[in-house]
Design a protein around this motif. Structure first.
Motif, PDB file in Angstrom:
ATOM      1  N   THR A 203       0.832  -1.212   0.000  1.00  0.00           N
ATOM      2  CA  THR A 203       0.000   0.000   0.000  1.00  0.00           C
ATOM      3  C   THR A 203       0.868   1.264   0.000  1.00  0.00           C
ATOM      4  O   THR A 203       0.600   2.223  -0.735  1.00  0.00           O
ATOM      5  CB  THR A 203      -0.932   0.018   1.225  1.00  0.00           C
ATOM      6  OG1 THR A 203      -1.784  -1.140   1.187  1.00  0.00           O
ATOM      7  CG2 THR A 203      -1.789   1.269   1.235  1.00  0.00           C
ATOM      8  N   LYS A 204       1.898   1.253   0.824  1.00  0.00           N
ATOM      9  CA  LYS A 204       2.795   2.407   0.892  1.00  0.00           C
ATOM     10  C   LYS A 204       3.520   2.619  -0.440  1.00  0.00           C
ATOM     11  O   LYS A 204       3.661   3.755  -0.921  1.00  0.00           O
ATOM     12  CB  LYS A 204       3.814   2.207   2.011  1.00  0.00           C
ATOM     13  CG  LYS A 204       4.734   3.407   2.194  1.00  0.00           C
ATOM     14  CD  LYS A 204       5.698   3.194   3.361  1.00  0.00           C
ATOM     15  CE  LYS A 204       6.623   4.385   3.524  1.00  0.00           C
ATOM     16  NZ  LYS A 204       7.569   4.176   4.668  1.00  0.00           N
ATOM     17  N   SER A 206       2.477   1.769  -3.330  1.00  0.00           N
ATOM     18  CA  SER A 206       1.484   2.266  -4.291  1.00  0.00           C
ATOM     19  C   SER A 206       1.311   3.777  -4.174  1.00  0.00           C
ATOM     20  O   SER A 206       1.264   4.491  -5.183  1.00  0.00           O
ATOM     21  CB  SER A 206       0.151   1.553  -4.069  1.00  0.00           C
ATOM     22  OG  SER A 206      -0.852   2.094  -4.913  1.00  0.00           O
ATOM     23  N   GLU A 207       1.223   4.272  -2.947  1.00  0.00           N
ATOM     24  CA  GLU A 207       1.049   5.710  -2.727  1.00  0.00           C
ATOM     25  C   GLU A 207       2.264   6.505  -3.195  1.00  0.00           C
ATOM     26  O   GLU A 207       2.133   7.584  -3.781  1.00  0.00           O
ATOM     27  CB  GLU A 207       0.788   5.989  -1.247  1.00  0.00           C
ATOM     28  CG  GLU A 207      -0.594   5.580  -0.785  1.00  0.00           C
ATOM     29  CD  GLU A 207      -1.689   6.257  -1.587  1.00  0.00           C
ATOM     30  OE1 GLU A 207      -1.579   7.466  -1.848  1.00  0.00           O
ATOM     31  OE2 GLU A 207      -2.665   5.567  -1.967  1.00  0.00           O
ATOM     32  N   LYS A 210       2.077   6.695  -6.983  1.00  0.00           N
ATOM     33  CA  LYS A 210       1.020   7.605  -7.456  1.00  0.00           C
ATOM     34  C   LYS A 210       1.382   9.067  -7.190  1.00  0.00           C
ATOM     35  O   LYS A 210       1.044   9.946  -7.987  1.00  0.00           O
ATOM     36  CB  LYS A 210      -0.310   7.249  -6.795  1.00  0.00           C
ATOM     37  CG  LYS A 210      -0.912   5.966  -7.356  1.00  0.00           C
ATOM     38  CD  LYS A 210      -2.326   5.727  -6.887  1.00  0.00           C
ATOM     39  CE  LYS A 210      -2.376   5.236  -5.467  1.00  0.00           C
ATOM     40  NZ  LYS A 210      -3.753   4.830  -5.079  1.00  0.00           N
ATOM     41  N   GLN A 211       2.090   9.329  -6.102  1.00  0.00           N
ATOM     42  CA  GLN A 211       2.550  10.699  -5.845  1.00  0.00           C
ATOM     43  C   GLN A 211       3.550  11.148  -6.916  1.00  0.00           C
ATOM     44  O   GLN A 211       3.508  12.293  -7.377  1.00  0.00           O
ATOM     45  CB  GLN A 211       3.184  10.782  -4.457  1.00  0.00           C
ATOM     46  CG  GLN A 211       2.180  10.731  -3.319  1.00  0.00           C
ATOM     47  CD  GLN A 211       2.840  10.716  -1.954  1.00  0.00           C
ATOM     48  OE1 GLN A 211       4.071  10.840  -1.843  1.00  0.00           O
ATOM     49  NE2 GLN A 211       2.043  10.542  -0.903  1.00  0.00           N
ATOM     50  N   GLU A 255      -2.074   0.905  -9.495  1.00  0.00           N
ATOM     51  CA  GLU A 255      -3.065   0.242  -8.634  1.00  0.00           C
ATOM     52  C   GLU A 255      -3.225  -1.230  -9.003  1.00  0.00           C
ATOM     53  O   GLU A 255      -3.325  -2.096  -8.121  1.00  0.00           O
ATOM     54  CB  GLU A 255      -4.404   0.969  -8.735  1.00  0.00           C
ATOM     55  CG  GLU A 255      -4.380   2.359  -8.098  1.00  0.00           C
ATOM     56  CD  GLU A 255      -5.684   3.115  -8.298  1.00  0.00           C
ATOM     57  OE1 GLU A 255      -6.482   2.684  -9.174  1.00  0.00           O
ATOM     58  OE2 GLU A 255      -5.906   4.122  -7.607  1.00  0.00           O
ATOM     59  N   CYS A 258      -0.276  -3.291  -7.702  1.00  0.00           N
ATOM     60  CA  CYS A 258      -0.313  -3.499  -6.253  1.00  0.00           C
ATOM     61  C   CYS A 258      -1.412  -4.484  -5.850  1.00  0.00           C
ATOM     62  O   CYS A 258      -1.215  -5.304  -4.937  1.00  0.00           O
ATOM     63  CB  CYS A 258      -0.505  -2.155  -5.547  1.00  0.00           C
ATOM     64  SG  CYS A 258       0.950  -1.082  -5.680  1.00  0.00           S
TER      65      CYS A 258
END
Length: 269
Positions: A203-204, A206-207, A210-211, A255, A258
């Protein structure tokens, strides 16, 4: 004596005649050249040219040499500046940065151990041998013996110990065994705690990806905004829309990667 006086008088008369003849000739010559337009011009021994009687075009002739005005065509105002098409450059730059974010995410996810053996799960391990640090995949060939076992075959058999030490020190939780000139590593089953920890890392990651994608998006939109004065409103809107579509495409790709990794972790435990 009387004869001498007559000769002198005759000489004076002759000199006077010559002078008058010369003046008349000069006056005729000057009159022929300059006086057709000036009947009041008087030429004599002490006479001066009366400029007030000369034609107007003589006085005004200098006006003909006045500097002409610069025409509108000479100013270059007829040229039209054509703004370069920045669309392809903006999109190519944004796409390159977004692809880099996806590549980084892929590398991070490959480092996570699942319940199934995968050759790439050891690629990120750094091995120190002979005072030099190198990636494990530069020193050995990693292959899958079965879904739960990896085989590590060093290119140089003398590096087996260094490879074993590096694998044990990694966060994968593997304990390879020396088998002749190679290493064999069994993939242990994931515990519930390990699964939860892996999912949080996914999850981390992925963020973070995306950032990075959104930063590339903002940079592209800023470039379009700065060039807005040289682009039409329709062109600006079109470029902004294309950048947004590109962003959505790469965000979805991150997404999907992940989600696939989470599924792999949870179903193969």
């Amino acid at each position: 004596m009387a004869m001498f006086v007559r000769r002198a008088a005759s000489s004076r008369n002759a000199i006077g005649f010559l002078i008058r003849s010369s003046l008349v000739a000069q006056s005729r010559d000057f009159s022929h050249k300059t006086t057709p337009f000036s009947p009041n011009l008087v030429i004599g021994r002490d006479s001066q040219l009366d400029l007030s009687t000369t034609p107007d075009f003589f006085r005004d002739s200098r006006r003909g040499f006045a500097k002409g005005k610069k025409s509108k065509d000479d100013s270059g105002s007829g040229l039209v500046d054509v703004a370069p098409d920045i669309g392809p450059t903006v999109k190519a730059s944004a796409s390159s940065q977004m692809e880099a974010a996806i590549d980084a995410l892929s590398r991070d996810l490959s480092k996570l151990r699942t319940g199934r053996a995968a050759p790439g799960m050891l690629d990120h391990i750094i091995v120190e041998t002979g005072g030099v640090k190198m990636p494990l995949n530069h020193l050995a060939l990693v292959s899958v013996l079965d879904p739960k076992t990896l085989s590590i075959n060093p290119y140089d058999p003398n590096t087996v110990k260094e490879l074993e030490k590096a694998i044990v020190a990694s966060p994968l939780g593997l304990n390879p065994k020396v088998d002749g000139q190679r290493l064999v590593a069994a993939i242990p089953a994931l515990t519930k705690e390990h699964i939860q920890a892996m999912c949080k890392i996914v999850t981390k990651s992925s963020e973070v990806a995306k950032q990075s994608i959104r930063r590339a998006r903002q940079k592209a939109l800023d470039t379009v905004k700065k060039a807005g004065s040289s682009l039409s409103k329709d062109e600006v809107k079109r470029l902004e829309k294309e950048v947004e579509e590109l962003t959505k495409k790469f965000v979805k790709s991150a997404e999907d990667m992940c989600k696939s990794k989470e599924k792999e972790i949870t179903t193969q435990a």
